[in-house]
Design a protein around this motif. Structure first.
Motif, short mmCIF file in Angstrom:
data_model
loop_
_atom_site.label_atom_id
_atom_site.label_comp_id
_atom_site.label_asym_id
_atom_site.label_seq_id
_atom_site.Cartn_x
_atom_site.Cartn_y
_atom_site.Cartn_z
N MET A 1 0.81 -1.17 0.00
CA MET A 1 0.00 0.00 0.00
C MET A 1 0.87 1.25 0.00
O MET A 1 0.56 2.21 -0.70
N GLN A 2 1.94 1.22 0.75
CA GLN A 2 2.79 2.40 0.83
C GLN A 2 3.37 2.77 -0.52
O GLN A 2 3.49 3.95 -0.86
N GLN A 3 3.72 1.77 -1.33
CA GLN A 3 4.23 2.06 -2.67
C GLN A 3 3.18 2.81 -3.49
O GLN A 3 3.51 3.75 -4.22
N GLY A 4 1.94 2.40 -3.38
CA GLY A 4 0.86 3.08 -4.08
C GLY A 4 0.70 4.51 -3.62
O GLY A 4 0.53 5.43 -4.43
N LEU A 5 0.75 4.72 -2.32
CA LEU A 5 0.64 6.07 -1.78
C LEU A 5 1.82 6.94 -2.22
O LEU A 5 1.64 8.12 -2.53
N ASP A 6 3.00 6.34 -2.27
CA ASP A 6 4.18 7.08 -2.74
C ASP A 6 4.02 7.48 -4.21
O ASP A 6 4.39 8.59 -4.60
N MET A 7 3.46 6.58 -5.02
CA MET A 7 3.25 6.90 -6.43
C MET A 7 2.22 8.01 -6.59
O MET A 7 2.38 8.90 -7.44
N ILE A 8 1.17 7.99 -5.78
CA ILE A 8 0.17 9.06 -5.84
C ILE A 8 0.81 10.39 -5.51
O ILE A 8 0.60 11.40 -6.20
N ALA A 9 1.62 10.41 -4.46
CA ALA A 9 2.30 11.65 -4.07
C ALA A 9 3.26 12.12 -5.16
O ALA A 9 3.34 13.32 -5.45
N ALA A 10 3.96 11.20 -5.78
CA ALA A 10 4.95 11.56 -6.79
C ALA A 10 4.30 12.12 -8.06
O ALA A 10 4.84 13.03 -8.68
N CYS A 11 3.15 11.60 -8.43
CA CYS A 11 2.53 12.07 -9.68
C CYS A 11 1.81 13.39 -9.48
O CYS A 11 1.62 14.14 -10.44
N GLY A 12 1.42 13.70 -8.25
CA GLY A 12 0.81 14.99 -7.96
C GLY A 12 -0.53 15.23 -8.62
O GLY A 12 -0.94 16.38 -8.80
N LYS A 13 -1.24 14.20 -8.99
CA LYS A 13 -2.55 14.34 -9.63
C LYS A 13 -3.65 14.04 -8.63
O LYS A 13 -3.48 13.25 -7.71
N ASP A 14 -4.81 14.67 -8.83
CA ASP A 14 -5.90 14.44 -7.89
C ASP A 14 -6.89 13.38 -8.39
O ASP A 14 -7.92 13.16 -7.77
N ASN A 15 -6.58 12.73 -9.48
CA ASN A 15 -7.46 11.70 -10.01
C ASN A 15 -6.83 10.31 -9.96
O ASN A 15 -7.15 9.44 -10.76
N VAL A 16 -5.95 10.10 -9.01
CA VAL A 16 -5.28 8.81 -8.84
C VAL A 16 -5.55 8.33 -7.41
O VAL A 16 -5.47 9.10 -6.46
N GLY A 17 -5.92 7.06 -7.29
CA GLY A 17 -6.21 6.52 -5.97
C GLY A 17 -5.88 5.04 -5.92
O GLY A 17 -5.27 4.49 -6.82
#
Length: 126
Positions: free
Chosen positions: A1-17
């Protein structure tokens, strides 16, 4: 899960979850329900409500074996994951996953009825 959260933070988009998949989190062994409970509900795009078990020592990972369980029959702490998701305030889509070979042979209507009953059993309203 943390990898997914890190990817969300890195891409900086609000349409990724993330889709929170009970079996994958259980079998992966790297995420605890307490971590999910701390998530921002806006980052949760869906819940895969499912059961099963992790691969045993020396056993190859084979989802046809490890996921061959209906909800409530495996080793996944469904109540723990449910409570974690509820703690986030998430109010979205719940998808029962039945990746078990014995379910593949069932009548789809019967499987749908069993899915709905299972969700109701755990207090998930649809």
């Amino acid at each position: 899960m943390q990898q997914g959260l890190d990817m969300i933070a890195a891409c900086g988009k609000d349409n990724v979850g993330l889709v929170i998949d009970f079996w994958h989190l259980h079998a992966g062994g790297n995420t605890r329900p307490e971590e999910v409970a701390q998530m921002d509900a806006n980052l949760i795009y869906g819940i895969h409500y499912c059961d099963g078990r992790a691969a045993r020592a020396g056993e190859a990972r084979d989802e046809r074996v490890q996921r061959n369980y209906e909800p409530g029959q495996g080793e996944v702490d469904i109540h723990g994951w449910l409570n974690a998701v509820r703690a986030t305030g998430y109010d979205g889509v719940w998808t029962p996953e039945w990746l078990s070979p014995h379910a593949w042979e069932k009548d789809l209507f019967e499987t749908g009825q069993a899915s709905m009953q299972s969700l109701k059993q755990y207090g998930i309203t649809v």
